[in-house]
Design a protein around this motif. Structure first.
Motif, PDB file in Angstrom:
ATOM      1  N   UNK A 983      62.624  19.685  37.458  1.00  0.00           N
ATOM      2  CA  UNK A 983      63.869  19.497  38.211  1.00  0.00           C
ATOM      3  C   UNK A 983      64.445  18.108  37.933  1.00  0.00           C
ATOM      4  N   UNK A 984      63.596  17.104  37.910  1.00  0.00           N
ATOM      5  CA  UNK A 984      64.071  15.737  37.659  1.00  0.00           C
ATOM      6  C   UNK A 984      64.442  15.546  36.184  1.00  0.00           C
ATOM      7  N   UNK A 985      63.799  16.336  35.302  1.00  0.00           N
ATOM      8  CA  UNK A 985      64.135  16.239  33.880  1.00  0.00           C
ATOM      9  C   UNK A 985      65.558  16.716  33.615  1.00  0.00           C
ATOM     10  N   UNK A 986      65.988  17.756  34.322  1.00  0.00           N
ATOM     11  CA  UNK A 986      67.307  18.346  34.033  1.00  0.00           C
ATOM     12  C   UNK A 986      68.374  17.898  35.027  1.00  0.00           C
ATOM     13  N   UNK A 987      67.988  17.124  36.038  1.00  0.00           N
ATOM     14  CA  UNK A 987      68.945  16.694  37.060  1.00  0.00           C
ATOM     15  C   UNK A 987      69.175  15.197  36.957  1.00  0.00           C
ATOM     16  N   UNK A 988      70.363  14.777  36.533  1.00  0.00           N
ATOM     17  CA  UNK A 988      70.650  13.336  36.517  1.00  0.00           C
ATOM     18  C   UNK A 988      70.476  12.724  37.900  1.00  0.00           C
ATOM     19  N   UNK A 989      69.968  11.529  37.935  1.00  0.00           N
ATOM     20  CA  UNK A 989      69.672  10.876  39.203  1.00  0.00           C
ATOM     21  C   UNK A 989      70.914  10.737  40.068  1.00  0.00           C
ATOM     22  N   UNK A 990      72.083  10.589  39.414  1.00  0.00           N
ATOM     23  CA  UNK A 990      73.326  10.435  40.168  1.00  0.00           C
ATOM     24  C   UNK A 990      73.601  11.605  41.089  1.00  0.00           C
ATOM     25  N   UNK A 991      73.207  12.804  40.686  1.00  0.00           N
ATOM     26  CA  UNK A 991      73.438  13.987  41.530  1.00  0.00           C
ATOM     27  C   UNK A 991      72.619  13.898  42.823  1.00  0.00           C
ATOM     28  N   UNK A 992      71.383  13.440  42.685  1.00  0.00           N
ATOM     29  CA  UNK A 992      70.529  13.338  43.875  1.00  0.00           C
ATOM     30  C   UNK A 992      71.020  12.188  44.761  1.00  0.00           C
ATOM     31  N   UNK A 993      71.346  11.045  44.150  1.00  0.00           N
ATOM     32  CA  UNK A 993      71.832   9.893  44.926  1.00  0.00           C
ATOM     33  C   UNK A 993      73.137  10.215  45.616  1.00  0.00           C
ATOM     34  N   UNK A 994      73.982  11.027  44.984  1.00  0.00           N
ATOM     35  CA  UNK A 994      75.250  11.420  45.593  1.00  0.00           C
ATOM     36  C   UNK A 994      75.018  12.176  46.890  1.00  0.00           C
ATOM     37  N   UNK A 995      74.018  13.047  46.888  1.00  0.00           N
ATOM     38  CA  UNK A 995      73.711  13.803  48.099  1.00  0.00           C
ATOM     39  C   UNK A 995      73.042  12.920  49.156  1.00  0.00           C
ATOM     40  N   UNK A 996      72.221  11.975  48.682  1.00  0.00           N
ATOM     41  CA  UNK A 996      71.510  11.111  49.620  1.00  0.00           C
ATOM     42  C   UNK A 996      72.415  10.041  50.229  1.00  0.00           C
ATOM     43  N   UNK A 997      73.544   9.754  49.589  1.00  0.00           N
ATOM     44  CA  UNK A 997      74.437   8.710  50.112  1.00  0.00           C
ATOM     45  C   UNK A 997      75.729   9.305  50.659  1.00  0.00           C
ATOM     46  N   UNK A 998      76.615   9.771  49.765  1.00  0.00           N
ATOM     47  CA  UNK A 998      77.943  10.239  50.185  1.00  0.00           C
ATOM     48  C   UNK A 998      77.844  11.455  51.093  1.00  0.00           C
ATOM     49  N   UNK A 999      77.120  12.486  50.642  1.00  0.00           N
ATOM     50  CA  UNK A 999      77.023  13.710  51.450  1.00  0.00           C
ATOM     51  C   UNK A 999      76.291  13.453  52.763  1.00  0.00           C
ATOM     52  N   UNK A1000      75.265  12.618  52.725  1.00  0.00           N
ATOM     53  CA  UNK A1000      74.535  12.306  53.955  1.00  0.00           C
ATOM     54  C   UNK A1000      75.432  11.544  54.926  1.00  0.00           C
ATOM     55  N   UNK A1001      76.289  10.662  54.424  1.00  0.00           N
ATOM     56  CA  UNK A1001      77.216   9.931  55.299  1.00  0.00           C
ATOM     57  C   UNK A1001      78.187  10.880  55.983  1.00  0.00           C
ATOM     58  N   UNK A1002      78.642  11.883  55.247  1.00  0.00           N
ATOM     59  CA  UNK A1002      79.536  12.889  55.841  1.00  0.00           C
ATOM     60  C   UNK A1002      78.827  13.610  56.978  1.00  0.00           C
ATOM     61  N   UNK A1003      77.582  13.996  56.741  1.00  0.00           N
ATOM     62  CA  UNK A1003      76.812  14.716  57.772  1.00  0.00           C
ATOM     63  C   UNK A1003      76.501  13.797  58.955  1.00  0.00           C
ATOM     64  N   UNK A1004      76.231  12.541  58.679  1.00  0.00           N
ATOM     65  CA  UNK A1004      75.899  11.593  59.744  1.00  0.00           C
ATOM     66  C   UNK A1004      77.081  11.321  60.662  1.00  0.00           C
ATOM     67  N   UNK A1005      78.262  11.085  60.068  1.00  0.00           N
ATOM     68  CA  UNK A1005      79.364  10.495  60.835  1.00  0.00           C
ATOM     69  C   UNK A1005      80.599  11.374  60.969  1.00  0.00           C
ATOM     70  N   UNK A1006      80.816  12.305  60.047  1.00  0.00           N
ATOM     71  CA  UNK A1006      82.095  13.012  60.044  1.00  0.00           C
ATOM     72  C   UNK A1006      82.029  14.429  60.623  1.00  0.00           C
ATOM     73  N   UNK A1007      80.999  15.167  60.249  1.00  0.00           N
ATOM     74  CA  UNK A1007      80.971  16.595  60.592  1.00  0.00           C
ATOM     75  C   UNK A1007      80.934  16.887  62.091  1.00  0.00           C
ATOM     76  N   UNK A1008      80.117  16.186  62.881  1.00  0.00           N
ATOM     77  CA  UNK A1008      80.091  16.515  64.319  1.00  0.00           C
ATOM     78  C   UNK A1008      81.476  16.397  64.957  1.00  0.00           C
ATOM     79  N   UNK A1009      82.198  15.332  64.632  1.00  0.00           N
ATOM     80  CA  UNK A1009      83.540  15.158  65.174  1.00  0.00           C
ATOM     81  C   UNK A1009      84.498  16.235  64.705  1.00  0.00           C
TER      82      UNK A1009
END
Length: 1462
Positions: A983-1009
């Protein structure tokens, strides 16, 4: 009672006089200009008239002319009515007549202007007049209200002036040129323009006419396309050239002011430069926001008049329809300006984000390594992924502070008109509400700042762990490091919890603010005995209702301002970091001297605070064409010497001169994700003949033939689908292709086998670069005799310098290196000489037919690229995603309670307003049914009860959102860490970091509101419709088709919007990945002077994201405009039904209440649909995170029913049977049916050419790669049947790529905290690092920077050796464990291993023959097949064996070089 407008300097009677004289002045100027042009035209009438264009002007020009003509007709009608009916004063009549004449003249003037191809530019006089006319109309509109009785025709006249003036002002600010003018320019420069236009498709927004801009019709083709097919990235046009990152960045840099010439910048100067970069969009959004705010208060101002009209107090015959018209026009203006306000703000945000991303990236390219130690890659990526994105979101809120002040001022004015002195109490109540928010705002500021810091720490650790996931899985440490990330998330979650609960308290306070303020105002009226009438109450309620929105948004605005302040401060601090020193190296042309390189008295230090420089007293000169070798023990400063020549190490003193262009090959290969060809070309155009020559010199042709797409094969992240030798040779090819003047090689031959190393040295150093200047660092003594100059380094100094023979007897340092190499050669010779000529018993012949059969089978199998496009869902976000999201928190049990509380709040809110209109009389003549005390008491009780509902609702929403975000984070990270290495061989790190940062921020702060607001808006709309139906059921006839049309529009829109949001989410990943990749290879990029190209690449990626976000925003406004237009029409028709009803059939108070609620209907409906669509777009973040929650996991870490004994493995015998391995179902086979046995307690060496499958075999032993077929047994236990943790924890490995983690020496040696300090010191001494660590002040607690950058590669390799010495496993694997150390250190390590692992099974992969010659058994692999497997002695007996040839190559090469040197 004194009127609040008495302070105005111009009284109503004088405004017509002023307008008259201004119109007269403009008229005289226009007539004079026209006469002058006529005279000039007569003098130049020789054919010019024939060139006059007869084409009609563009739609935009037509609208301008029509507006001017409309005003002329309008003022003519008004002047006629003033004469015959209204009997206005003489100055008003003259003003109207002259206005009609002036606007008629302007329309004729413009018509002549637009039909003349030589006169396309709008005169500045008219631009100034239109702006002044708009301001004057606004002023007169306000001043007219000073009169006790406002004439409706005056209101209509001034309102008309405001609307048309606003349109004409927009035409002044609009930057788009006329079509005729553009065509004229095209005729003048056809080649240039056609080249630009053919380059790429630009957004229709760039050339849209005024009507298209106003209605967002330029988005219609893309929205329509989204309904016909799934939109791809290629379907979305590029943004206008002026909005692209390159142009915006150039403007930004020109506006940015640095302090006193230094690289210092404050937050204020950063904000100023950003504003000046996108000032046009910000100014337009400001203008739209201002007009929108003004238009919102037209209806509350006229509410009392409307109620009195319904009560029968009518001033003239058609007053009701005039009021309906005014309401309708005001709502139209509100609809238009609101949408363009948001659109222009969003456009400005995209521009600012693009600028900041480029600025942060450029700064990252200039950061020296010692400055970067304070800012790790994860933190820098966070600046780009989170902080820059936050500024983009801020543009939605940037006007809120001054809008709130303006709205409060307008509200107080209307309240004063309605409630008199009682309204004064509303102001201190408002101030009290704002002051009550102050402690919450301070706490939010603190929480936000700490939240960002903790997020930085988490992202830093996440980035490091993902980068080194292979070593974590090999060591069985992944769950330990997962727990570290979860601990960091726990700290972050603590601040997040404070933040969301604090925000909930603020929201609940401000949700009830309008009730508190209104209760205070009404209570003051009762105390002051001011009679309350339903019309005045409704006007006040309408005002409070409008005021509720900015007050409610106030905490979010405060929160956003605080977040942006923190983010801008962090970015400004980052931009203030010291750049790489420009004066370290003097860069001169190669023709300016016969010297290529000159270093004089140089002292350099990575750490400014260290008392001992890294390099000191360095002096040497290199002439053109010289070959210079640099050698020395581990940590002597060899790599630092090359870095100082590159200008990477801060210079303390001395002179460094470099003559010509340079190329650099790093010790640790840096390979970009992309094609092999692109990595070699590295930005240069293809020259096929030179390219083929480079491939041949680097022995890459054979490797490329084995790759599925040859040189078009896509390399995975960090070259994951290449062997270490292949990566190194591609690096060398990249340097060669640049055809530079000076080449710097940092130990380039350590990662390749002896044969390949000799070939590279001969073909590259002595061949293709024979006329170039070459400096190469090496640990392999056999490559030293050919050098023209050898630099021997020790402890940061050049201890010896000269040719091989000159320095051989002149000192001990070089003799130690040569002596170690001689000992290694003697060991090999001893084995060769001890062998007899008996026949070899290799299994070469037996395996040969099988080899051919396997290769034939594999050649017919389909091959595919390793790295695939990022997975993208299609169609709408499934209900399953919503269901899973809601069920994450308490199984979704809290959601019905939240809905119930909102319904209860809405009922209580409507009930309180209903109560006020029911018990207050319509006019002064009617006696109120209840006392004032009872009136206020009931109202306050209802308000308090509704406030409690709001408080509980907000707390439950925050609690649920927090719980959901925490669960999503934990589950996603658990599955990522449990994913297989493939999975890590075929998945660029940026894809995982994008989910851990940008997408997680959306879930943390935006979605409930977002979820909460959908429920609030839907229930609110249902309440409004219920109130309106109760007054006049006929409105159902209007609402049903409007709701149906709205639903159709949403369905029509969402197909395109959803895919645009998905594409935007996907396009973030390449941006993050490129950012991360650049930071890891910044030294290589700088060495090739490639910074401008890489900056251009990030700008292109930023533009890709911008165009998707831009059209996503455009699509959203396209929908909202149409929905608000539908709601406005429905509102107007409902008013028509109410005013058309026979007198007495409609209760004026309840009708007024219905209209009061309906005023927000258009914004509520559009906001609901917009929020629904935006919610679906935001849910794509959840969808993307759920994708990773569903990724396949590795087999179980522990299988309780199959746990091996604690003593396993006791012998360490490894049996391999028919082992077949491939890296993926779409990739070719790597190992083809291996069968062999590694005896327990013996040492087995694995050799073979680069890329033959040695490392793959080791990865299969650790089950990093699962076998396709066959099995491996250790002491009879099938490793496929036991848990991964049980397997990997019982084996030890020193990997090919040495890895250290940020932390301390202790935490790197013992991350699981299982050993004492004494044991750690013992291991350090055994691996030759004890003395080095004791020199450091903090000893075992000495810091290790990100990826161990403050340790040399050789020292990192020794740390890895220390780990296995601590672990003392029965099976030890050495995968090129000594590739990065000198021969003397290698001999010491081999001796250490022989002493401490005598009874262990040691499997060694090495390119140095001396490292495997003393093995008990040798396994020789060739293209994934066993070619030979026997003891070294027996293999050497057969001179035709491949192993014999390999040893012969090594010894012959080394001995020949020694003999030539003697």
């Amino acid at each position: 009672m004194e009127n609040p407008l008495d302070f105005l300097p111009i009284q109503p009677i004088y405004s017509p006089l002023l307008s008259f004289f201004l119109n007269l002045l403009l008229l005289l100027i226009l007539i004079g200009t026209w006469l002058y042009k006529k005279m000039v035209a007569c003098e130049n009438s020789d054919g010019l008239m024939n060139k006059r264009s007869t084409k009609t002007s563009s739609t935009y020009n037509k609208l301008v002319v029509m507006c001017c003509m409309l005003l002329s007709v309008f003022y003519s009608v008004l002047s006629l009515l003033s004469c015959v009916r209204w009997l206005s004063n003489v100055w008003t009549l003259f003003d109207l007549l002259l206005s009609a004449l002036t606007w008629g003249t302007i329309s004729m003037y413009l018509r002549g202007l637009y039909t003349d191809p030589h006169e396309q530019k709008l005169p500045y006089l008219l631009r100034v007049w239109w702006v002044f006319y708009f301001l004057l109309s606004c002023y007169r509109f306000v001043v007219d209200f000073k009169q006790e009785l406002v004439s409706v025709h005056n209101v209509v006249s001034e309102l008309m002036g405001v609307c048309v003036g606003f349109f004409l002002c927009c035409s002044c600010l609009c930057k788009k040129g006329e079509e005729g003018g553009e065509r004229s320019n095209l005729l003048e420069e056809p080649l240039l323009s056609s080249a630009e236009e053919c380059d790429e498709v630009t957004t229709p927004f760039a050339k849209a006419g005024l009507l298209s801009l106003m209605s967002f019709s330029w988005m219609s083709p893309l929205v329509t396309l989204g309904n016909e097919k799934i939109i791809d990235s290629e379907d979305v046009p590029q943004v206008d050239s002026s909005d692209r990152a390159k142009n915006l960045f150039r403007v930004f840099r020109s506006k940015l002011e640095w302090d006193d010439g230094e690289r210092r910048i404050t937050t204020f100067k950063l904000v100023k430069a950003l504003f000046l970069t996108v000032w046009r969009d910000i100014l337009l959004s400001f203008l739209f926001a201002f007009v929108y705010t003004m238009s919102c208060y037209v209806a509350p101002y006229l509410m009392d008049s409307f109620v009195q009209y319904l009560n029968g107090q009518r001033q003239y015959k058609y007053q009701g329809y005039v009021l309906v018209t005014v309401f309708f026009v005001a709502k139209l203006v509100e609809c238009q300006t609101r949408r363009h306000w948001f659109f222009r703000g969003g456009k400005a945000g995209l521009g600012m984000k693009a600028v900041l991303v480029s600025m942060i990236y450029e700064k990252g390219l200039t950061l020296p390594c010692h400055s970067k130690q304070g800012q790790t890659s994860g933190e820098i990526i966070n600046l780009m992924a989170v902080d820059a994105d936050r500024l983009d979101a801020f543009t939605w809120f940037m006007h809120d502070p001054w809008i709130l002040v303006l709205q409060v001022s307008l509200a107080l004015w209307i309240l004063y008109k309605s409630l008199g002195l009682g309204s004064i109490a509303a102001f201190p109540a408002f101030i009290l509400v704002m002051l009550a928010n102050y402690p919450f705002a301070k706490l939010e500021d603190k929480s936000q700042s700490n939240l960002m810091k903790s997020k930085d720490n988490r992202m830093k650790k996440t980035s490091e762990v993902l980068l080194n996931m292979r070593i974590l899985k090999l060591q069985g440490w992944e769950m330990k490091f997962l727990s570290k990330i979860l601990d960091l998330r726990h700290v972050e979650a603590g601040w997040l919890k404070k933040f969301v609960y604090n925000s909930a308290a603020m929201r609940s306070l401000l949700w009830t603010a309008h009730s508190f303020i209104s209760a205070t105002a009404f209570g003051a009226c009762i105390l002051l005995n001011i009679p309350l009438q339903s019309g005045k109450i409704l006007a006040a309620l309408a005002t409070f209702q409008i005021l509720q929105s900015p007050i409610y948004k106030f905490p979010e605005s405060i929160s956003m301002i605080i977040q942006v302040k923190v983010s801008l401060g962090r970015i400004a601090s980052f931009l203030c970091l010291d750049d790489l020193q420009k004066d370290v190296v003097e860069r001169l042309t190669c023709t300016s001297s016969e010297m290529a390189l000159e270093v004089s008295n140089g002292s350099f230090s990575w750490d400014d605070s260290s008392s001992i420089p890294t390099l000191r007293d360095v002096s040497f000169e290199v002439s053109k064409g010289m070959i210079v070798a640099v050698c020395g023990t581990v940590g002597s400063g060899k790599s630092s010497l090359l870095s100082s020549i590159l200008g990477e190490v801060p210079k303390l003193s001395g002179i460094v001169k470099v003559f010509g262009r340079k190329a650099y090959v790093a010790q640790s290969p840096w390979i970009q994700s992309g094609k092999v060809e692109d990595n070699i070309l590295f930005g240069k155009p293809m020259e096929r003949e030179w390219y083929e020559r480079v491939l041949e010199a680097c022995s890459l042709n054979k490797d490329l033939e084995l790759l599925p797409f040859h040189d078009q094969t896509v390399i995975g992240e960090r070259g994951i689908n290449l062997s270490g030798g292949q990566k190194q040779r591609i690096q060398i090819a990249r340097a060669l292709y640049q055809d530079a003047d000076i080449y710097l090689f940092d130990d380039p031959f350590s990662a390749v086998d002896a044969h390949t190393g000799s070939h590279l040295f001969k073909e590259v150093i002595l061949g293709i670069l024979k006329d170039k200047t070459v400096l190469y660092v090496t640990h392999q003594v056999e490559f030293l005799p050919e050098a023209d100059l050898i630099l021997v380094m020790k402890e940061g100094k050049i201890t010896q310098a000269g040719k091989y023979n000159e320095i051989l007897d002149s000192g001990t340092d070089f003799m130690e290196l040569v002596g170690a190499h001689t000992d290694a050669l003697e060991t090999v010779d001893a084995y060769e000489q001890g062998c007899t000529s008996s026949e070899s018993t290799t299994n070469n012949e037996k395996e040969a037919p099988n080899d051919e059969e396997k290769l034939e089978k594999d050649s017919g199998k389909p091959r595919g690229q390793l790295v695939q496009e990022e997975e993208r869902e299609e169609g709408k976000v499934g209900f399953t995603v919503y269901k899973k999201y809601m069920a994450l928190a308490y199984g979704g049990a809290v959601i019905p309670i939240i809905l119930l509380l909102e319904i209860l709040f809405q009922i209580l809110n409507i009930g309180s307003n209903y109560w006020m209109t029911w018990v207050t009389p319509v006019s002064k003549d009617v006696e109120p049914p209840v006392s004032g005390f009872t009136l206020i008491l009931v109202y306050v009780v209802l308000a308090i009860t509704s406030s409690l509902c709001i408080l509980v609702r907000e707390l439950l929403v925050s609690m649920t959102g927090f719980k959901t975000a925490t669960e999503l984070f934990t589950q996603m990270h658990l599955r990522i860490f449990r994913a297989s290495m493939s999975f890590f061989d075929v998945t660029p790190m940026g894809r995982i970091l994008n989910r851990a940062s940008t997408d997680q921020s959306v879930v943390d702060l935006r979605l409930p509101g977002q979820f909460a607001y959908v429920a609030i808006a839907a229930i609110n709309i249902l309440g409004i419709m219920g109130v309106m139906i109760q007054v006049a059921w006929q409105v159902l006839i209007i609402f049903i088709p409007v709701v149906a049309a709205s639903a159709w529009y949403r369905q029509y829109y969402i197909s395109a919007a959803r895919e645009l949001a998905r594409l935007a989410g996907i396009s973030r990943s390449p941006l993050v990945h490129h950012f991360s990749e650049t930071l890891s290879g910044v030294t290589t990029i700088r060495s090739f002077d490639q910074e401008p190209r890489f900056l251009g690449d990030i700008m292109k990626l930023s533009d890709c994201l911008s165009r998707l976000r831009f059209h996503s925003t455009g699509a959203m406004e396209w929908l909202c405009f149409r929905l608000e237009l539908l709601s406005t029409i429905a509102f107007a028709l409902s008013l028509v039904i109410v005013v058309s009803a026979p007198e007495g059939t409609v209760n004026p108070s309840f009708a007024g209440l219905a209209i009061t609620y309906a005023l927000n209907l258009n914004s509520l409906q559009s906001t609901l649909v917009w929020t629904l669509c935006d919610l679906e777009n935001k849910m794509i973040s959840v969808e993307r995170m759920l994708q990773y929650i569903d990724i396949p996991s590795e087999p179980s870490l522990v299988i309780e029913s199959a746990r091996p004994e604690k003593s396993w493995p006791s012998r360490g015998e490894i049996t391999i049977s028919n082992l077949q391995v491939r890296y993926g179902p779409h990739l070719p086979m790597v190992l083809h049916g291996l069968t062999c046995t590694f005896p327990g307690g013996l040492k087995t060496g694995i050799v073979g050419r680069t890329g033959c499958g040695k490392s793959t075999l080791i990865q299969t032993l650790f089950r990093i790669v699962e076998p396709t077929a066959g099995e491996i047994r250790i002491d009879g236990v099938n490793i496929l049947t036991i848990g991964l943790h049980d397997l990997r924890s019982r084996l030890s490995i020193i990997p090919q790529d040495p890895t250290m983690f940020e932390g301390t020496v202790r935490s790197n040696l013992d991350p699981l905290e299982e050993y004492s300090d004494d044991q750690i010191w013992e291991a350090l001494d055994k691996c030759q690092l004890g003395d080095e660590v004791r020199k450091k002040e903090l000893k075992l607690d000495s810091p290790v920077s990100e990826n161990g950058q403050n340790w040399s590669v050789g020292q990192r390799q020794l740390v890895c050796l220390g780990r296995v010495l601590l672990k003392r496993s029965k099976v030890l694997v050495l995968d090129e464990a000594t590739a990065s150390v000198d021969t003397a250190t290698d001999n010491l390590i081999q001796e250490t291993l022989r002493q401490h692992f005598t009874d262990c099974t040691v499997v060694t992969i090495a390119h140095r023959i001396s490292s495997v010659i003393d093995s008990d058994m040798v396994l020789l692999l060739d293209q994934g097949l066993i070619k030979e497997h026997d003891s070294p002695a027996r293999l050497l007996e057969d001179k035709s064996s491949s192993f014999s040839k390999l040893v012969a190559e090594y010894t012959t090469s080394s001995e020949s070089k020694f003999s030539r040197s003697c």
